[in-house]
Design a protein around this motif. Structure first.
Motif, short mmCIF file in Angstrom:
data_model
loop_
_atom_site.label_atom_id
_atom_site.label_comp_id
_atom_site.label_asym_id
_atom_site.label_seq_id
_atom_site.Cartn_x
_atom_site.Cartn_y
_atom_site.Cartn_z
N LYS C 42 41.79 37.83 58.68
CA LYS C 42 42.31 39.11 57.89
C LYS C 42 43.16 38.72 56.66
CE LYS C 42 39.42 41.76 59.64
NZ LYS C 42 39.85 42.79 60.94
N ILE C 45 41.11 37.29 54.12
CA ILE C 45 40.27 38.29 53.58
C ILE C 45 41.13 39.00 52.39
CG2 ILE C 45 39.04 40.66 53.99
CD1 ILE C 45 37.88 39.69 56.38
N ASN C 114 44.55 43.59 60.18
CA ASN C 114 44.61 43.64 58.74
C ASN C 114 45.45 42.39 58.17
OD1 ASN C 114 47.05 44.48 59.38
ND2 ASN C 114 46.94 46.39 59.24
N ALA C 116 48.55 41.96 58.01
CA ALA C 116 49.76 42.16 57.45
C ALA C 116 50.97 41.80 58.30
CB ALA C 116 49.89 43.73 57.41
N TRP C 118 55.35 42.07 58.59
CA TRP C 118 56.37 43.18 58.46
C TRP C 118 57.88 42.38 57.98
CZ3 TRP C 118 57.43 47.95 57.77
CH2 TRP C 118 58.47 48.54 58.32
N VAL C 165 58.52 46.47 54.74
CA VAL C 165 57.30 46.63 54.09
C VAL C 165 56.37 45.82 54.89
CG1 VAL C 165 57.93 44.77 52.44
CG2 VAL C 165 55.86 46.01 51.91
N PHE C 166 54.92 46.38 55.09
CA PHE C 166 53.86 45.54 55.58
C PHE C 166 53.35 44.88 54.30
CE2 PHE C 166 53.79 48.21 59.39
CZ PHE C 166 53.87 47.36 60.45
N ILE C 167 53.20 43.45 54.59
CA ILE C 167 52.60 42.72 53.23
C ILE C 167 51.25 42.16 53.57
CG2 ILE C 167 52.66 41.26 51.50
CD1 ILE C 167 55.58 41.43 51.46
N SER C 168 50.13 42.25 52.91
CA SER C 168 48.94 41.94 53.49
C SER C 168 48.38 41.02 52.23
CB SER C 168 48.09 42.69 54.05
OG SER C 168 46.68 42.10 54.12
N GLY C 169 48.38 39.58 51.99
CA GLY C 169 48.15 39.01 51.18
C GLY C 169 48.96 39.15 49.69
N PRO C 170 48.40 38.26 48.76
CA PRO C 170 49.04 38.62 47.25
C PRO C 170 48.63 39.99 46.78
CG PRO C 170 47.18 37.03 47.20
CD PRO C 170 47.18 37.59 48.68
N SER C 171 49.65 40.25 45.64
CA SER C 171 49.21 41.43 44.95
C SER C 171 47.98 41.19 44.43
CB SER C 171 50.36 41.56 44.04
OG SER C 171 50.20 40.72 42.70
#
Lengths: 246, 455, 195
Positions: C42, C45, C114, C116, C118, C165-171
């Motif tokens: 994930k 992805i 996902n 993500a 924290w 903040v939950f961060i999932s991958g680059p912007s």
């Protein structure tokens, strides 16, 4: 089992062959079918246009004609759905409740009440199934591409058993054809575009025939196919299922 | 302009329609792929629906609890009955800080309230920092989609727009280059901003915090750099508990773009030391919608845009054809509640195919509400006399079987015997691009009666 | 009447009869996927990368090798002071961090479904850091990965975080013709090191 046959207004007047196929098919399956002569329409054309209140007389006429049957069968998912979903505008007498609970679209009736899959038909063509929306998302006659459920399709179940028929896969499994009742006229540009796109999907995937549970969608698609002289035949599912082996 | 007129104009360029349709269908397809990997997806939708329905049934108390907790967190809470009051409140806060440069991340509420022109009238610069929003802002257009504001723009159009406004080099619409240039341009704006405005995806009663979801990081760049953060929310953004985010964050991004979660899900609770945080809670017609039992579920909406992506009409008419802040199916059930007359064509811009209701992550019965708005509109707004009379005639005809058969006979005869030119002449809109069936000599009714006689 | 009371009284008058809060039954979602494999997939992805590391030292070594050109680095990991090129205490305002090339942070919670992670205030010397940096590196313990967001929020329920903040991958953005571009306003890349 006493079955009342409801033939929607536009089938009665414009596509009698669909009504004939339905009655012959049911009789071939040993069903006692009666066609009450006082029937007209389910009321949908007015109601979907926002004139539900003008359809009260039509609804009452429908109930009057069909309250005496064990089942009501109709070759239209859209009409069956309308009776089930929208007959809440008239008082909910026992007769009304019964009618709403016992009305079935043809394929639904064959698969779930008669529990037949093979109706002994032969139809040697490549067929694309147009999944008419009210039957699909209203009556859940099949799994819907939006939902995460096990795949199934009543019309597909029946068509799979038809001798010689090859069911083609579509790129967009269950997109609307754009008929939509008065929408076809009030939003003419989009209606036509949606119909053209559906037809193209069938053509791209090699369909020779488009079928559906609803003649209204098919009338719209046929109108376009005829006008644009496209190599496609349009057949209601009842007509295919009634194509008896010779 | 009615939806159908705007749609007809949009459809003059069939290639553009095809392009628009494919772009959005692609998003719907990504959504499908993503949700099909989630076990219990339908149950998750039920939960989303259930939590929202529960919240609305106790909304006043949850708002009070939210306010109390937010205040404890050091956040200033404001209430606005309408868009005008909302704009005034925001303006006052900015004035108090002598803020002249504002960066704003995506907020459909501020679009609805027309905040930008209000602030600009006082010489305040408002920069929309979401790339799509910046594109439409430069083009002086409203967003055409709530998640993909510039989905109606081709990359070549963006290229030209950036050359004009940002001084970029011609690049044949290279998205990589254009995004890079926008990053530089907006970085400067973030660094200089006196205040940041954001929307709110979820406001949580039991913590007093808010959650803002973005992929670009623009809400955070704004809020963490500027000395003031103003978050604007409609009353319906509330959820009771932080644990409920477990449901909504699983639903939101998957429904919106097919991502499993947005890149950033930022949980703002207390302001940064030395900074201020304000929350503006807005009604602007929402409590009116709450009073309508048939339509209150429209307030469940979490603004994912899935109903737009799936809608065959939206895809082929573009968001601007709806002439409303929120376009598409959800907009068509929200907008009539605000101005029935202005938006009276929207509930008819649908075939009632029901796809919107099935993709909706919080199970709003969108197509049923469209049907119900239609019933109200024909009663409460002026209707073309021809439509009204023909519906009445049809109603009469179908209640009287004998009359129906007579009229049917005439119609079938006409279809068989009149020349095509007459049948498809101008008053017959159906016949413009479609043939009518050839009228059969006998109706099913007649055939059946004959058959009975011969038995 | 104040606007507040006006709105609240209207809601009170117009709201439907009380509807019970639904119960979340976690068993309905259990799919028995392998947590670490799922998490890694994930993150990928979402446009990020997952690596393994043996120690904090090992993380900074790998990161330095990944970005040989980087000039401005900052890490919150214990015992990695040698990696840092800036002293945060000397930074007057977060705006001065504009040139930050690499930021290394610790996370105590990852989500398999996902990808993500924290990040909360207490792990974050300045809130804007993970957004303003060019490259974001997050160190996460393998046993800190939970299956779904539901479990993640259960873990967070007793947490008193002011900002998280939950961060999932680059912007990223796809606002130009649905073409995915990595690197919008936030980080251009994201790497997660599992330890």
């Amino acid at each position: 089992m006493k079955v009342g046959l409801f033939i929607p207004c536009y089938i009665n007047q414009l596509y009698p062959q669909v009504g004939k196929a339905t009655i012959e098919l049911l009789e071939r399956l040993q069903v006692e079918v009666i066609y009450p002569s006082g029937q007209t329409c389910c009321g949908q054309p007015m109601a979907n246009s926002g004139y539900e209140y003008e359809s009260v007389g039509t609804c009452n006429n429908f109930v009057e004609n069909f309250k005496g049957f064990d089942y009501i069968v109709t070759p239209s998912g859209s009409c069956a759905y309308h009776v089930k979903k929208h007959y809440d505008i008239i008082p909910q007498t026992d007769a009304v409740t019964k009618v709403r609970n016992t009305i079935y679209e043809l394929c639904d009736f064959l698969v779930n009440v008669l529990e037949v899959k093979n109706v002994g038909a032969r139809f040697p063509y490549k067929v694309g199934i147009h999944k008419s929306c009210h039957g699909l998302r209203g009556l859940r006659l099949g799994s819907c591409s939006e939902k995460v459920t096990e795949p199934y399709s009543h019309i597909g179940t029946l068509l799979k058993e038809v001798l010689g028929t090859e069911i083609i896969e579509l790129s967009r499994k269950d997109e609307c054809c754009g008929f939509g009742g008065t929408f076809a006229v009030t939003e003419e540009a989009i209606s036509v575009k949606m119909g053209k796109d559906r037809i193209q999907d069938h053509l791209n995937n090699g369909a020779e025939v488009i079928t559906a549970t609803d003649t209204s969608c098919l009338m719209h698609l046929e109108g376009l196919v005829t006008r644009n002289k496209q190599p496609l035949k349009i057949r209601h599912i009842a007509e295919i299922l009634n194509s008896v082996v010779d | 302009m009615s939806h159908s007129k705007a749609a007809t104009i949009f459809n003059k360029d069939e290639n553009k329609v095809n392009w628009h349709d494919k772009a959005l269908w692609f998003v719907r397809h990504k959504r499908d792929k993503s949700v099909h990997t989630v076990k219990g997806w339908e149950e998750l939708r039920n939960l989303g629906h259930g939590i929202k329905a529960h919240t609305l049934s106790n909304l006043d108390n949850y708002l009070i609890q939210f306010e109390e907790n937010a205040k404890k967190n050091g956040v200033q809470v404001h209430w606005a009955v309408d868009g005008e009051e909302h704009n005034k409140i925001v303006h006052q806060i900015l004035k108090a800080h002598q803020a002249k440069k504002v960066v704003k991340s995506k907020s459909m509420l501020t679009e609805e309230c027309h905040l930008n022109p209000y602030l600009e009238a006082d010489g305040i610069e408002v920069i929309d920092s979401d790339l799509g929003e910046r594109i439409v802002q430069l083009a002086k257009e409203p967003p055409s989609h709530i998640v993909l504001p510039a989905i109606h723009k081709t990359k070549e159009e963006v290229d030209a727009l950036f050359q004009e406004h940002l001084g970029t080099k011609p690049c044949n619409g290279d998205p990589q280059y254009l995004t890079g240039e926008a990053r530089k341009h907006l970085r400067e704006k973030f660094i200089q901003a006196d205040a940041a405005i954001t929307g709110v995806n979820f406001a949580i009663a039991d913590t007093g915090g808010i959650v803002v979801c973005t992929n670009e990081g623009n809400a955070d760049m704004g809020a963490h750099l500027a000395p003031v953060h103003i978050a604007c929310m409609g009353v319906e953004k509330l959820i009771p508990k932080q644990t409920h985010l477990g449901v909504f964050l699983r639903l939101l991004a998957r429904s919106a773009t097919g991502q499993h979660i947005t890149t950033y899900s930022s949980h703002f609770k207390k302001p940064l030391k030395g900074s201020e945080m304000h929350i503006v809670i807005v009604d602007n017609g929402r409590t009116e919608q709450l009073s309508r039992p048939d339509f209150r579920a429209s307030l469940h909406c979490i603004r994912c845009g899935a109903c737009m992506n799936t809608c065959p009409i939206y895809r082929r008419s573009g968001g601007h054809s709806y002439d409303a802040t929120i376009p598409g199916p959800i907009g068509s059930i929200l907008s009539p509640g605000k101005d029935l007359k202005k938006h009276s064509s929207l509930p008819f811009a649908s075939t009632l195919c029901g796809s919107c209701s099935d993709v909706c992550p919080v199970k709003i019965d969108i197509h049923s509400q469209l049907y119900k708005w239609r019933q109200l509109i024909t009663k409460e707004t002026p209707q073309p006399i021809i439509k009204k009379t023909s519906m009445k005639m049809m109603g009469n005809l179908f209640s009287k079987p004998l009359q129906f058969e007579k009229v049917g006979k005439v119609a079938r005869w006409s279809l068989r015997n009149l020349p095509k030119g007459v049948i498809n002449s101008k008053p017959n809109v159906w016949g413009k691009e479609r043939d009518l069936p050839l009228g059969p000599t006998e109706s099913f009714d007649e055939w059946y009666k004959k058959r009975k006689k011969n038995e | 009447m104040s606007s507040r009371d006006h709105i609240l009284s209207r809601i009170k008058a117009h709201k439907p009869e009380f509807i019970e809060e639904p119960v979340i039954t976690l068993e309905l979602f259990m799919d028995w996927k392998h947590v670490k494999t799922e998490f890694t997939m994930k993150v990928e992805i979402a446009g990020g990368q997952v690596f393994e590391a043996t120690s904090n030292q090992n993380v900074t070594e790998q990161v330095s090798a990944m970005f040989p050109e980087s000039k401005v680095n900052f890490s919150t990991l214990k015992g990695t002071d040698g990696f840092n090129t800036i002293n945060l205490d000397a930074i007057n305002k977060p705006h001065d961090l504009e040139d930050l090339d690499i930021l290394i942070l610790e996370s105590g919670l990852g989500v398999a479904e996902n990808g993500a992670v924290w990040i909360k205030d207490s792990q974050l010397p300045m809130r804007v850091l993970p957004f303003i940096t060019k490259h974001l590196v997050v160190v996460l313990r393998k046993d800190a990965i939970v299956t779904f967001m539901h479990q993640a929020y259960r873990k967070l329920s007793c947490d008193q975080t002011d900002f998280g903040v939950f961060i999932s991958g680059p912007s990223k953005t796809a606002d130009i013709e649905q073409s995915l571009v990595i690197g919008a306003h936030g980080a251009l890349s994201m790497s997660v090191f599992l330890v």
